[in-house]
Scaffold this motif. Structure first.
Motif, PDB file in Angstrom:
ATOM      1  N   GLU A 165       0.892  -1.295  -0.006  1.00  0.00           N
ATOM      2  CA  GLU A 165       0.067   0.029  -0.042  1.00  0.00           C
ATOM      3  C   GLU A 165       0.823   1.350  -0.056  1.00  0.00           C
ATOM      4  O   GLU A 165       0.517   2.166  -0.855  1.00  0.00           O
ATOM      5  CB  GLU A 165      -1.054  -0.136   1.249  1.00  0.00           C
ATOM      6  N   GLU A 169       0.951   4.060  -2.773  1.00  0.00           N
ATOM      7  CA  GLU A 169       0.546   5.526  -2.633  1.00  0.00           C
ATOM      8  C   GLU A 169       1.774   6.457  -2.852  1.00  0.00           C
ATOM      9  O   GLU A 169       1.519   7.750  -3.187  1.00  0.00           O
ATOM     10  CB  GLU A 169       0.211   5.602  -1.109  1.00  0.00           C
ATOM     11  N   GLY A 224      -7.209  -6.873  -6.334  1.00  0.00           N
ATOM     12  CA  GLY A 224      -7.382  -5.435  -6.000  1.00  0.00           C
ATOM     13  C   GLY A 224      -7.464  -5.310  -4.364  1.00  0.00           C
ATOM     14  O   GLY A 224      -8.472  -4.455  -3.997  1.00  0.00           O
ATOM     15  N   LYS A 227      -5.860  -0.234  -3.090  1.00  0.00           N
ATOM     16  CA  LYS A 227      -6.449   0.779  -3.958  1.00  0.00           C
ATOM     17  C   LYS A 227      -5.480   0.863  -4.966  1.00  0.00           C
ATOM     18  O   LYS A 227      -4.340   0.893  -4.747  1.00  0.00           O
ATOM     19  CB  LYS A 227      -6.596   1.895  -2.860  1.00  0.00           C
ATOM     20  N   ASN A 228      -6.107   1.184  -6.069  1.00  0.00           N
ATOM     21  CA  ASN A 228      -5.571   1.402  -7.094  1.00  0.00           C
ATOM     22  C   ASN A 228      -4.216   0.303  -7.587  1.00  0.00           C
ATOM     23  O   ASN A 228      -3.086   0.830  -7.976  1.00  0.00           O
ATOM     24  CB  ASN A 228      -5.003   2.947  -7.405  1.00  0.00           C
ATOM     25  N   SER A 229      -4.567  -0.909  -7.326  1.00  0.00           N
ATOM     26  CA  SER A 229      -3.435  -1.992  -7.288  1.00  0.00           C
ATOM     27  C   SER A 229      -2.672  -1.921  -8.502  1.00  0.00           C
ATOM     28  O   SER A 229      -1.501  -2.270  -8.520  1.00  0.00           O
ATOM     29  CB  SER A 229      -4.107  -3.132  -6.855  1.00  0.00           C
TER      30      SER A 229
END
Length: 409
Positions: A165, A169, A224, A227-229
């Motif tokens: 993650e 990010e 997934g 998020k936004n993997s």
């Protein structure tokens, strides 16, 4: 007297000669056989041996590493090897049990500086489970090298999730150095329900998933679960000569209370007792190989949990427990008859007289098993077959999903 750096240079020089001599083989001391003739650790190498595959991605980069005592190449810490090879390691991220692996399960680990290298160590356990943007801002790539043992509640998988993650990010490349799963030869247990998510279980997978962390990283991205993997720059470096059926003995214990192969094989089943008042041997020389309670009437062994390194405040501290020993369990039998063994928790519930106090009041058993009905199933008198039938459908669905992400036979 040699300096620390000189000693490491000599060691790594020898290591590189080792690579040149037998690039994809382990030393004979790791190639052993059982009485039945089964060969294990035969030519199996964790991914960190494949320096030529990941060193080019670290050249002229500012590198952070997620490592622990198992993060070794031959017999040298990966961090030491990287430093001598000119890699700019700026930060060490340490999971549960710490960089040196001596902290208790669940013990708070503080940030510090490694006394040998001077590199800052940031804990990924406690309040800071996920690297922050501030901690990652001066890094270009993260190298992840942790040894898992194949159980959902072993927290290195959760550490992987949060590192994925954070890298996504903050637009950082993540390289996972894959390692063999010593419990990779079977899949069993209930799939985690959404209302039982915690740091010891984030993903909808069974207790024993039969996957390596590299394969699970692909699953987390592919399904997934972050998020936004699809934007994550993820690279998996494969193990050499590993199969899920392989018997692999860890050369370094992955955490203080998993000291040997038997404890690791028993861990997924015995760990369920962490959600009860029963001792599973923390504070003894045989954690996860014995279990018991002072009130048991039937027993074949006695033991007294003490305050020792890696188990400073074990359950039932200084109380003599009567219980059962699995120290002499047959490894061949455990491997040939794999599965999550509920007999230990069912037997303990039967032996324990105060049924209302058997499960901890904090409902930790729900987080371990991954649902809120397992406790009631035991209390109602269901047997092992009946309990396993209740999770069979979702388990079979996971087995189908799992096939999409396997890197090894």
């Amino acid at each position: 007297m040699y300096s620390y750096k000189q000693g490491i240079i000599m060691s790594v020089t020898g290591l590189l000669i080792f690579f040149a001599f037998c690039q994809h083989k382990v030393s004979d001391s790791l190639n052993r056989s059982t009485q039945s003739g089964e060969i294990f650790n035969q030519n199996i190498l964790p991914a960190d041996y494949n320096l030529n595959e990941y060193l080019p991605h670290l050249k002229n980069k500012r590198v952070g590493v997620v490592v622990h005592p198992c993060s070794v190449v031959k017999d040298k810490f990966l961090v030491d090897t990287l430093l001598v090879l000119g890699v700019n390691v700026q930060t060490i991220f340490a999971p549960e049990h710490g960089f040196r692996g001596i902290a208790d399960a669940g013990e708070l680990i503080n940030n510090e500086v490694d006394s040998k290298t001077g590199i800052k160590i940031i804990s990924l356990y406690g309040k800071n489970k996920k690297p922050t943007g501030e901690q990652l801002k001066d890094l270009d790539v993260i190298l992840f090298d942790l040894q898992d043992v194949g159980a959902r509640f072993y927290t290195y998988l959760s550490s992987l999730h949060y590192v994925m993650e954070a890298c996504n990010e903050n637009n950082k490349k993540l390289i996972v150095l894959d390692r063999p799963n010593p419990n990779g030869h079977f899949v069993d247990g209930p799939v985690l329900e959404d209302d039982c998510k915690s740091f010891i279980g984030i993903h909808p997978i069974p207790v024993v998933h039969g996957m390596t962390l590299g394969e699970l990283a692909l699953m987390i991205k592919g399904e997934g679960w972050i998020k936004n993997s699809s934007a994550l720059d993820l690279q998996i470096i494969h193990c050499n000569n590993y199969k899920h059926s392989s018997r692999y003995i860890l050369p370094v214990k992955p955490s203080p209370n998993l000291p040997n192969e038997i404890s690791i094989l028993l861990y997924p089943s015995i760990c369920l007792l962490e959600g009860t008042c029963i001792s599973l041997g923390r504070g003894t020389e045989s954690p996860f190989q014995i279990y018991g309670h002072p009130s048991f009437v039937n027993y074949d062994t006695t033991f007294t949990p003490l305050s020792i390194p890696g188990a400073k405040t074990p359950p039932l501290l200084n109380q003599m427990c009567k219980g059962y020993s699995l120290r002499n369990a047959s490894i061949d039998s455990l491997r040939k008859n794999p599965g999550l063994n509920l007999a230990h928790i069912l037997n303990s519930y039967k032996e324990y007289k105060g049924k209302e106090d058997f499960f901890l009041k904090n409902n930790f058993i729900d987080l371990l098993i991954g649902n809120k009905f397992f406790k009631e199933q035991i209390q109602s008198g269901m047997n092992e077959f009946q309990i396993k039938e209740s999770w069979k459908e979702k388990l079979n669905q996971f087995k189908i999903l799992r096939k999409k992400y396997l890197l090894y036979d």
